[in-house]
Design an enzyme around this catalytic site. Sequence first.
Site, PDB file in Angstrom:
ATOM      1  N   LYS A 148       0.815  -1.217   0.000  1.00 19.03           N
ATOM      2  CA  LYS A 148       0.000   0.000   0.000  1.00 19.03           C
ATOM      3  C   LYS A 148       0.854   1.273   0.000  1.00 19.03           C
ATOM      4  O   LYS A 148       2.055   1.233   0.285  1.00 19.03           O
ATOM      5  CB  LYS A 148      -0.939  -0.041   1.211  1.00 19.03           C
ATOM      6  CG  LYS A 148      -1.974  -1.195   1.155  1.00 19.03           C
ATOM      7  CD  LYS A 148      -2.938  -1.141   2.332  1.00 19.03           C
ATOM      8  CE  LYS A 148      -3.995  -2.242   2.248  1.00 19.03           C
ATOM      9  NZ  LYS A 148      -4.974  -2.159   3.361  1.00 19.03           N
ATOM     10  N   PHE A 187     -15.497   3.690   6.831  1.00 21.40           N
ATOM     11  CA  PHE A 187     -14.137   4.097   6.467  1.00 21.40           C
ATOM     12  C   PHE A 187     -13.867   4.032   4.959  1.00 21.40           C
ATOM     13  O   PHE A 187     -12.738   4.225   4.525  1.00 21.40           O
ATOM     14  CB  PHE A 187     -13.107   3.253   7.235  1.00 21.40           C
ATOM     15  CG  PHE A 187     -13.266   1.752   7.039  1.00 21.40           C
ATOM     16  CD1 PHE A 187     -12.803   1.120   5.894  1.00 21.40           C
ATOM     17  CD2 PHE A 187     -13.878   0.985   8.019  1.00 21.40           C
ATOM     18  CE1 PHE A 187     -12.942  -0.246   5.706  1.00 21.40           C
ATOM     19  CE2 PHE A 187     -14.023  -0.399   7.850  1.00 21.40           C
ATOM     20  CZ  PHE A 187     -13.558  -1.005   6.692  1.00 21.40           C
ATOM     21  N   ARG A 218      -1.631 -14.207   4.632  1.00 22.56           N
ATOM     22  CA  ARG A 218      -2.342 -13.476   5.693  1.00 22.56           C
ATOM     23  C   ARG A 218      -1.625 -13.633   7.042  1.00 22.56           C
ATOM     24  O   ARG A 218      -1.632 -12.713   7.865  1.00 22.56           O
ATOM     25  CB  ARG A 218      -3.796 -13.927   5.763  1.00 22.56           C
ATOM     26  CG  ARG A 218      -4.564 -13.477   4.508  1.00 22.56           C
ATOM     27  CD  ARG A 218      -6.039 -13.795   4.550  1.00 22.56           C
ATOM     28  NE  ARG A 218      -6.760 -12.977   5.510  1.00 22.56           N
ATOM     29  CZ  ARG A 218      -7.215 -11.746   5.277  1.00 22.56           C
ATOM     30  NH1 ARG A 218      -6.984 -11.169   4.115  1.00 22.56           N
ATOM     31  NH2 ARG A 218      -7.861 -11.087   6.201  1.00 22.56           N
ATOM     32  N   THR A 266      -5.178  -7.040  10.861  1.00 18.50           N
ATOM     33  CA  THR A 266      -5.512  -5.778  10.172  1.00 18.50           C
ATOM     34  C   THR A 266      -5.030  -4.563  10.959  1.00 18.50           C
ATOM     35  O   THR A 266      -4.446  -3.637  10.392  1.00 18.50           O
ATOM     36  CB  THR A 266      -7.048  -5.686   9.983  1.00 18.50           C
ATOM     37  OG1 THR A 266      -7.510  -6.892   9.371  1.00 18.50           O
ATOM     38  CG2 THR A 266      -7.426  -4.502   9.122  1.00 18.50           C
ATOM     39  N   ARG A 320       2.719  -6.203   9.362  1.00 15.67           N
ATOM     40  CA  ARG A 320       1.972  -5.094   9.966  1.00 15.67           C
ATOM     41  C   ARG A 320       2.532  -4.727  11.340  1.00 15.67           C
ATOM     42  O   ARG A 320       2.556  -3.545  11.702  1.00 15.67           O
ATOM     43  CB  ARG A 320       0.485  -5.419  10.008  1.00 15.67           C
ATOM     44  CG  ARG A 320      -0.156  -5.245   8.619  1.00 15.67           C
ATOM     45  CD  ARG A 320      -1.496  -5.888   8.537  1.00 15.67           C
ATOM     46  NE  ARG A 320      -2.235  -5.531   7.332  1.00 15.67           N
ATOM     47  CZ  ARG A 320      -3.303  -6.186   6.904  1.00 15.67           C
ATOM     48  NH1 ARG A 320      -3.768  -7.226   7.581  1.00 15.67           N
ATOM     49  NH2 ARG A 320      -3.921  -5.803   5.791  1.00 15.67           N
ATOM     50  N   ASN A 355      -2.110   0.302   6.714  1.00 14.44           N
ATOM     51  CA  ASN A 355      -1.540  -0.925   7.261  1.00 14.44           C
ATOM     52  C   ASN A 355      -0.679  -1.698   6.271  1.00 14.44           C
ATOM     53  O   ASN A 355      -0.564  -2.919   6.350  1.00 14.44           O
ATOM     54  CB  ASN A 355      -2.638  -1.786   7.890  1.00 14.44           C
ATOM     55  CG  ASN A 355      -3.692  -2.204   6.890  1.00 14.44           C
ATOM     56  OD1 ASN A 355      -3.616  -1.865   5.719  1.00 14.44           O
ATOM     57  ND2 ASN A 355      -4.662  -2.977   7.350  1.00 14.44           N
TER      58      ASN A 355
HETATM   59  P1  GTP Z   1      -6.997  -6.214   3.437  1.00 15.76           P
HETATM   60  O1  GTP Z   1      -5.995  -7.291   3.188  1.00 15.76           O
HETATM   61  O2  GTP Z   1      -6.485  -4.844   3.090  1.00 15.76           O
HETATM   62  O3  GTP Z   1      -8.362  -6.519   2.867  1.00 15.76           O
HETATM   63  O4  GTP Z   1      -7.123  -6.173   5.027  1.00 15.76           O
HETATM   64  P2  GTP Z   1      -7.965  -7.106   5.956  1.00 15.76           P
HETATM   65  O5  GTP Z   1      -8.611  -8.217   5.191  1.00 15.76           O
HETATM   66  O6  GTP Z   1      -7.070  -7.441   7.083  1.00 15.76           O
HETATM   67  O7  GTP Z   1      -9.081  -6.099   6.469  1.00 15.76           O
HETATM   68  P3  GTP Z   1     -10.569  -5.813   5.920  1.00 15.76           P
HETATM   69  O8  GTP Z   1     -10.822  -6.555   4.647  1.00 15.76           O
HETATM   70  O9  GTP Z   1     -11.492  -5.993   7.059  1.00 15.76           O
HETATM   71  O10 GTP Z   1     -10.485  -4.239   5.635  1.00 15.76           O
HETATM   72  C1  GTP Z   1      -9.918  -3.804   4.417  1.00 15.76           C
HETATM   73  C2  GTP Z   1      -9.021  -2.638   4.672  1.00 15.76           C
HETATM   74  O11 GTP Z   1      -9.830  -1.543   5.109  1.00 15.76           O
HETATM   75  C3  GTP Z   1      -7.994  -2.809   5.791  1.00 15.76           C
HETATM   76  O12 GTP Z   1      -6.797  -3.427   5.370  1.00 15.76           O
HETATM   77  C4  GTP Z   1      -7.727  -1.384   6.176  1.00 15.76           C
HETATM   78  O13 GTP Z   1      -6.794  -0.775   5.293  1.00 15.76           O
HETATM   79  C5  GTP Z   1      -9.071  -0.729   5.983  1.00 15.76           C
HETATM   80  N1  GTP Z   1      -9.767  -0.611   7.267  1.00 15.76           N
HETATM   81  C6  GTP Z   1     -10.337  -1.604   8.011  1.00 15.76           C
HETATM   82  N2  GTP Z   1     -10.867  -1.107   9.142  1.00 15.76           N
HETATM   83  C7  GTP Z   1     -10.631   0.241   9.116  1.00 15.76           C
HETATM   84  C8  GTP Z   1     -10.922   1.318   9.993  1.00 15.76           C
HETATM   85  O14 GTP Z   1     -11.509   1.144  11.054  1.00 15.76           O
HETATM   86  N3  GTP Z   1     -10.510   2.567   9.597  1.00 15.76           N
HETATM   87  C9  GTP Z   1      -9.849   2.777   8.416  1.00 15.76           C
HETATM   88  N4  GTP Z   1      -9.465   4.008   8.078  1.00 15.76           N
HETATM   89  N5  GTP Z   1      -9.552   1.790   7.571  1.00 15.76           N
HETATM   90  C10 GTP Z   1      -9.929   0.543   7.919  1.00 15.76           C
HETATM   91 MG    MG Z   2      -9.815  -7.930   3.398  1.00 14.67          MG
END
Ligand code: GTP
Ligand code: MG
Length: 138
Positions: free
Chosen positions: A9, A57, A85, A91, A102, A112
């Site tokens: 990212k 978000f 993962r 996350t 992370r 992240n």
């Molecule tokens: P990804 O691999 O990026 O999909 O991450 P993830 O699967 O661990 O998390 P998820 O799919 O639940 O959320 C997708 C992305 O949204 C996260 O990686 C974060 O970058 C963003 N995100 C999740 N929760 C929050 C939040 O509370 N605030 C903000 N600003 N971003 C968030």
């Molecule tokens: Mg995700």
Amino acid sequence: TQRTLSLIKPDATRRNLTGKINAKFEDAGLRIVAQKRLHLTKAQAGEFYKVHAERPFYDELTTFMASGPIVAQVLEGEDAIAKNREVMGATNPADAEAGTIRAEFAESVGENSVHGSDAPETAKEEIAYFFAGLELVG
Ligand code: GTP
Ligand code: MG
């Protein structure tokens, strides 16, 4: 063997962490079989993350993902989706285990450092979003 879509990212490319993050993948036995650097528009980031469109978000997330270059890559290996993962960590970096990407590099739950597909069906869709078949060199 399995393939998954990984994104480095904008917070990580900005801090020049691409090589260190790739080393984590390779040390875990994941092979980078395709890779390119690109800068998404906000509309493209919105399309990629459309499953999160109703989340509070979403606007912050898509603005961030369009704020600088990303590196899109396809990782291949045994159980690549789960392994990736695991290497990424939780996350929210505050919850991520020591040694994960992370835990070491992410700045906040939003910024992240990496994305990884979460299931075989999404991996297939996400790989096709970024790469043509001929670009995957196993
Ligand atoms: P990804 O691999 O990026 O999909 O991450 P993830 O699967 O661990 O998390 P998820 O799919 O639940 O959320 C997708 C992305 O949204 C996260 O990686 C974060 O970058 C963003 N995100 C999740 N929760 C929050 C939040 O509370 N605030 C903000 N600003 N971003 C968030
Ligand atoms: Mg995700």
